[in-house]
Design a protein around this motif. Sequence first.
Motif, mmCIF file in Angstrom:
data_model
loop_
_atom_site.group_PDB
_atom_site.id
_atom_site.type_symbol
_atom_site.label_atom_id
_atom_site.label_comp_id
_atom_site.label_asym_id
_atom_site.label_seq_id
_atom_site.Cartn_x
_atom_site.Cartn_y
_atom_site.Cartn_z
ATOM 1 N N ARG A 23 41.701 51.377 62.034
ATOM 2 C CA ARG A 23 42.007 52.795 61.887
ATOM 3 C C ARG A 23 43.312 52.993 61.120
ATOM 4 O O ARG A 23 43.395 53.811 60.196
ATOM 5 C CB ARG A 23 42.094 53.469 63.257
ATOM 6 C CG ARG A 23 42.153 54.963 63.160
ATOM 7 C CD ARG A 23 42.197 55.625 64.515
ATOM 8 N NE ARG A 23 43.552 55.600 65.057
ATOM 9 C CZ ARG A 23 43.993 56.422 66.009
ATOM 10 N NH1 ARG A 23 43.163 57.308 66.539
ATOM 11 N NH2 ARG A 23 45.227 56.346 66.459
ATOM 12 N N CYS A 26 42.773 52.110 57.436
ATOM 13 C CA CYS A 26 42.050 53.159 56.686
ATOM 14 C C CYS A 26 42.986 54.309 56.327
ATOM 15 O O CYS A 26 42.891 54.877 55.232
ATOM 16 C CB CYS A 26 40.858 53.665 57.488
ATOM 17 S SG CYS A 26 39.513 52.470 57.586
ATOM 18 N N ARG A 27 43.894 54.639 57.233
ATOM 19 C CA ARG A 27 44.864 55.702 56.924
ATOM 20 C C ARG A 27 45.766 55.296 55.767
ATOM 21 O O ARG A 27 46.063 56.108 54.884
ATOM 22 C CB ARG A 27 45.695 56.015 58.164
ATOM 23 C CG ARG A 27 44.880 56.707 59.239
ATOM 24 C CD ARG A 27 45.727 57.012 60.454
ATOM 25 N NE ARG A 27 44.940 57.721 61.464
ATOM 26 C CZ ARG A 27 45.448 58.204 62.595
ATOM 27 N NH1 ARG A 27 46.741 58.053 62.860
ATOM 28 N NH2 ARG A 27 44.674 58.830 63.452
ATOM 29 N N ASP A 30 43.757 55.601 52.616
ATOM 30 C CA ASP A 30 43.696 57.011 52.199
ATOM 31 C C ASP A 30 44.892 57.325 51.300
ATOM 32 O O ASP A 30 44.756 57.937 50.246
ATOM 33 C CB ASP A 30 43.778 57.957 53.414
ATOM 34 C CG ASP A 30 42.578 57.877 54.351
ATOM 35 O OD1 ASP A 30 41.506 57.423 53.926
ATOM 36 O OD2 ASP A 30 42.733 58.274 55.523
ATOM 37 N N SER A 36 37.413 54.309 52.353
ATOM 38 C CA SER A 36 37.096 53.091 53.100
ATOM 39 C C SER A 36 35.936 53.319 54.061
ATOM 40 O O SER A 36 35.709 54.428 54.546
ATOM 41 C CB SER A 36 38.331 52.620 53.862
ATOM 42 O OG SER A 36 38.888 53.674 54.605
ATOM 43 N N VAL A 37 35.206 52.246 54.306
ATOM 44 C CA VAL A 37 34.094 52.238 55.253
ATOM 45 C C VAL A 37 34.306 51.051 56.178
ATOM 46 O O VAL A 37 34.564 49.936 55.707
ATOM 47 C CB VAL A 37 32.744 52.110 54.506
ATOM 48 C CG1 VAL A 37 31.590 51.989 55.481
ATOM 49 C CG2 VAL A 37 32.537 53.293 53.578
#
Lengths: 155, 155
Positions: A23, A26-27, A30, A36-37
Amino acid sequence: MIGAMVEQGAFEQGTAPGVLLARGVCRALDGLGFVSVCEYPVTRNLRVDVLALGPRGEVWIVECKSSLADFRADQKWQGYLPWCDRFFWAVGTDFPRAVLPEGSGLFLADSYGAELVQTAPEDKLGAARRKALVLGVAQTAARRLRRFSDPSAQI
Amino acid sequence: MIGAMVEQGAFEQGTAPGVLLARGVCRALDGLGFVSVCEYPVTRNLRVDVLALGPRGEVWIVECKSSLADFRADQKWQGYLPWCDRFFWAVGTDFPRAVLPEGSGLFLADSYGAELVQTAPEDKLGAARRKALVLGVAQTAARRLRRFSDPSAQI
């Protein structure tokens, strides 16, 4: 550091510590302009923690390791290299970084965010594989999004 | 026919009748092996109701029209044609189909599903535009999915 409330919420959803690092990663992605997946299957038997796509179709893979034991249990990571332009590890600040193989990139992560501390060297994908990966990400992300936006559908 | 409960739920979320048709269309596309993204911006000023990607990267666009007035108000639809291999309308069973331009495909739809009654002729995209569209769908779908899976993130 993982806050107690977040941890509780996360474990209610059955998430492992590696997922909390993802998590944060992914931030950070960003912020770098990459989408992202998570838990992306690059092939039938190979699922990566985070696959990210850059603005021009650059493909990054990030493997999240919550502990030394988690890292040592991973027998598959070298199989990920042919599926990306750059390969990264993501670990917490308490992880013994000296054990990580040379030639990979590194994110220092927690469940709230991450910092890119070492960019991986580039080993460029071939055009056909990149094309297939980008189409695969589009299909996977769109299918998962449908499950959220139309939960009654048979997807 | 749109059930009263669905309609109420939909309007609570601010959805228009065309959006309900889109839901049915997306379910039909699922069944055809196409993934779909709603309200997709093919360019800065051009947003299509449904953009669908086939298993080999085929690009379909489906415009949903809930009424004759809705259809007549659309001044933009010809601008969608250069952005897909096949172009379709989706309308309800009570829509006067005779007014639809020839050479388009057709779905008969309601909020629960849709039936492909006329396949559109193919006008194949160029390779560069297809590549950009597939990457764009991957980015849009992954970004929207992130908003669901990590609502606290700044995306």
